[in-house]
Design a protein around this motif. Structure first.
Motif, PDB file in Angstrom:
ATOM      1  N   LYS A  31       0.832  -1.209   0.000  1.00  0.00           N
ATOM      2  CA  LYS A  31       0.000   0.000   0.000  1.00  0.00           C
ATOM      3  C   LYS A  31       0.863   1.253   0.000  1.00  0.00           C
ATOM      4  CE  LYS A  31      -3.753   2.247   2.503  1.00  0.00           C
ATOM      5  NZ  LYS A  31      -4.680   2.158   3.630  1.00  0.00           N
ATOM      6  N   ALA A  32       1.915   1.262   0.795  1.00  0.00           N
ATOM      7  CA  ALA A  32       2.808   2.428   0.852  1.00  0.00           C
ATOM      8  C   ALA A  32       3.521   2.635  -0.478  1.00  0.00           C
ATOM      9  CB  ALA A  32       3.818   2.260   1.981  1.00  0.00           C
ATOM     10  N   ASN A  59       1.026   4.103  -2.898  1.00  0.00           N
ATOM     11  CA  ASN A  59       0.802   5.525  -2.608  1.00  0.00           C
ATOM     12  C   ASN A  59       1.993   6.377  -3.010  1.00  0.00           C
ATOM     13  OD1 ASN A  59      -1.862   6.197  -1.284  1.00  0.00           O
ATOM     14  ND2 ASN A  59      -1.276   4.331  -0.196  1.00  0.00           N
ATOM     15  N   ARG A 108       1.715   6.714  -6.792  1.00  0.00           N
ATOM     16  CA  ARG A 108       0.634   7.623  -7.138  1.00  0.00           C
ATOM     17  C   ARG A 108       1.040   9.066  -6.887  1.00  0.00           C
ATOM     18  NH1 ARG A 108      -2.461  11.173  -6.160  1.00  0.00           N
ATOM     19  NH2 ARG A 108      -1.683  11.380  -4.042  1.00  0.00           N
ATOM     20  N   GLY A 109       1.703   9.312  -5.776  1.00  0.00           N
ATOM     21  CA  GLY A 109       2.167  10.663  -5.468  1.00  0.00           C
ATOM     22  C   GLY A 109       3.182  11.176  -6.474  1.00  0.00           C
ATOM     23  N   TYR A 157      -3.072  -3.179  -6.800  1.00  0.00           N
ATOM     24  CA  TYR A 157      -3.426  -1.787  -7.031  1.00  0.00           C
ATOM     25  C   TYR A 157      -3.311  -1.461  -8.509  1.00  0.00           C
ATOM     26  CZ  TYR A 157      -3.093  -1.119  -2.021  1.00  0.00           C
ATOM     27  OH  TYR A 157      -3.292  -1.218  -0.673  1.00  0.00           O
ATOM     28  N   MET A 173      -5.662   6.033  -8.318  1.00  0.00           N
ATOM     29  CA  MET A 173      -5.278   4.753  -7.746  1.00  0.00           C
ATOM     30  C   MET A 173      -6.494   4.062  -7.140  1.00  0.00           C
ATOM     31  SD  MET A 173      -2.467   3.882  -4.797  1.00  0.00           S
ATOM     32  CE  MET A 173      -3.453   4.313  -3.378  1.00  0.00           C
ATOM     33  N   LYS A 228      -7.528   0.147  -5.209  1.00  0.00           N
ATOM     34  CA  LYS A 228      -7.224  -1.211  -4.784  1.00  0.00           C
ATOM     35  C   LYS A 228      -8.289  -2.096  -5.436  1.00  0.00           C
ATOM     36  CE  LYS A 228      -6.239  -4.210  -0.952  1.00  0.00           C
ATOM     37  NZ  LYS A 228      -6.173  -4.414   0.470  1.00  0.00           N
TER      38      LYS A 228
END
Length: 149
Positions: free
Chosen positions: A29-30, A33, A36-37, A66, A74, A76
């Motif tokens: 997940k990190a 993210n 995505r950032g 993802y 993004m 899931k």
């Protein structure tokens, strides 16, 4: 515009750097993210034209998948595909996917998706690689080739 291969290398190096500096790896997940950032930041400057399907396995949360598109959206998801063949592959997955699939059932479904793409898409890719991501890590399972080496 930057290439997808450059973005992939950039992400790999930064995820490794995070692990080196902090002594713990990023969760799936990190990492999603983070990607995505970075895509969102690049979108305003010099965008990457990439779609990403990120699969991972974390001890605490188990498997996760993802989907991140080129404009940094993004989600899931349980199943994912992109490109022209995704219309055919996703329809096969919608019909045959279920959450408690075995590896053999998943490979069979991947083969059905590949066959559907080959039979319906005018300019279908010649080769496919099936990879498995689970608690043992990521590994290449097999190749599905339509051309001889």
């Amino acid at each position: 515009m930057l290439l997808g291969a450059q973005f992939t290398e950039y992400v790999q190096k930064n995820v490794s750097l995070y692990h080196y500096r902090n002594g713990i790896p990023l969760t799936t997940k990190a990492a999603a993210n983070f990607m995505r950032g970075e895509l969102a930041t690049a979108l305003r400057k010099n965008p990457y034209m990439v779609n990403i399907v990120l699969a991972g396995y974390d001890k605490e949360t188990g498997p996760s998948l993802y989907f991140i598109d080129y404009i940094a959206t993004m989600h899931k998801v349980d199943k994912a595909a992109f490109g022209y063949g995704s219309y055919f592959a996703l329809s096969m997955m919608d019909r045959h996917y279920h959450p408690d699939m075995t590896v053999d059932e998943a490979i069979k479904l991947a083969d059905q998706c590949i066959e559907e793409i080959r039979s319906r898409l005018v300019v279908a890719p010649q080769n496919f690689i099936i990879k498995i991501v689970d608690q043992d890590g990521a590994r290449e399972h097999s190749w599905r080739r339509t051309t001889k080496d």
